[in-house]
Design an enzyme around this catalytic site. Structure first.
Site, short mmCIF file in Angstrom:
data_model
loop_
_atom_site.label_atom_id
_atom_site.label_comp_id
_atom_site.label_asym_id
_atom_site.label_seq_id
_atom_site.Cartn_x
_atom_site.Cartn_y
_atom_site.Cartn_z
CG LEU A 36 -1.55 1.36 1.55
CD1 LEU A 36 -2.59 1.72 0.41
CD2 LEU A 36 -2.57 1.25 2.79
CD GLU A 37 3.35 4.63 -4.34
OE1 GLU A 37 4.25 5.10 -4.67
OE2 GLU A 37 2.55 4.29 -5.28
CB ILE A 38 0.27 6.05 2.49
CG1 ILE A 38 -0.56 5.15 2.91
CG2 ILE A 38 -0.12 7.65 2.88
CD1 ILE A 38 -0.83 4.66 4.29
#
Length: 291
Positions: A36-38
């Site tokens: 997951l890339e925030i």
């Protein structure tokens, strides 16, 4: 927001509470891809970023936090690599050989198959967007080739045909004859030797140089996030440890020399090493990872 084509800071500009706006970029298939890339903007509060990280961890994801910019981190480093793959196909390399060579380098999925998985329409849209944002450095393959494939209904796996034909049955996939015709229409003269090492380095150079540039520009906070994002989001060969660990092992000085040779044989701005890469090449004691 879950798309790398919509800038998070533009979404935040329309909000009365820009400090509460954050991007959460999942990777498909979401149930299988661990990353997951925030994405945070200059206005995103620490509390908001921490809440997003917490949600990701509860979902069992491996989480990285990056600054907002065109393509975030993962899409931005994948785009020039796919542009190089398209350039190689235009130069006459077959989709099967391209896949074989990328897999030999250690990627779990070959580059032509990856384009089919991502979706040729998505790849085309990203190529156009990031080409506008970054100019000639993102050059390589002709974006019109991807548009021609989309116009012909060759969207990749989801439409049953891209560079390959997907019959729904397992076993060997055949190259899509219609895609081969389009490749012939956009054929360009072969550049360089097309030996295995050179082809792999053309792809690796684009991937690694852009990763280092993301660290240089502050899109990445540290090399660890860069390695995690590349391995878990894009399948960069895990035994190389990610682009930064790979560069430490290869030697930044040797990598710069290899890029300069590619710049001579292939040409174009796309093989010009970024400043941070040059700095590390000058000083052999500098490593991205301390050990």
């Amino acid at each position: 927001s879950n798309t790398s084509a919509l800038p998070i800071h533009q979404i935040a500009q329309a909000s009365k509470r820009p400090e509460k706006v954050v991007g959460m970029h999942y990777f498909s298939p979401v149930d299988k891809m661990p990353l997951l890339e925030i994405i945070t903007t200059d206005k995103t509060s620490d509390d908001t970023a921490a809440a997003a990280v917490s949600v990701g961890l509860k979902q069992g994801k491996t989480v990285i936090v990056v600054k907002d910019g065109p393509g975030f981190y993962t899409t931005r480093i994948l785009a020039p690599t796919l542009a190089e793959a398209v350039a190689l196909l235009q130069e006459g390399l077959s989709p099967k050989d391209l896949d074989k060579l990328t897999k030999q380098f250690g990627f779990p999925v070959g580059s032509a198959t990856l384009a089919d998985e991502v979706g040729i329409d998505v790849a085309s849209h990203v190529a156009e967007d990031l080409g506008k944002a970054f100019g000639e450095r993102f050059g390589g393959g002709n974006p019109e080739l991807l548009k021609a494939m989309v116009a012909g209904g060759h969207l990749g796996r989801k439409s049953g045909k891209g560079f390959f034909v997907y019959s729904g049955k397992g076993g060997k996939r055949e190259v899509n004859g219609e895609a081969e015709k389009i490749l012939k229409e956009f054929a360009t003269p072969k550049k360089g030797s097309h030996d295995a090492e050179e082809i792999q380095m053309r792809l690796a150079a684009r991937f690694v140089n852009e990763s280092v540039l993301c660290l240089q520009e502050g899109i990445l906070r540290n090399p660890v996030d860069g390695d995690i994002g590349a391995v878990f989001g894009l399948g960069f060969p895990p035994f190389h440890g990610g682009p930064f660990r790979y560069l430490d092992a290869y030697g930044a000085d040797k990598f710069v020399a290899r890029m300069e040779r590619l710049h001579e044989t292939i040409g174009g701005e796309r093989f010009v090493p970024c400043q941070m890469m040059l700095d590390y090449a000058k000083d052999p004691t500098k490593k991205f990872h301390k050990r």
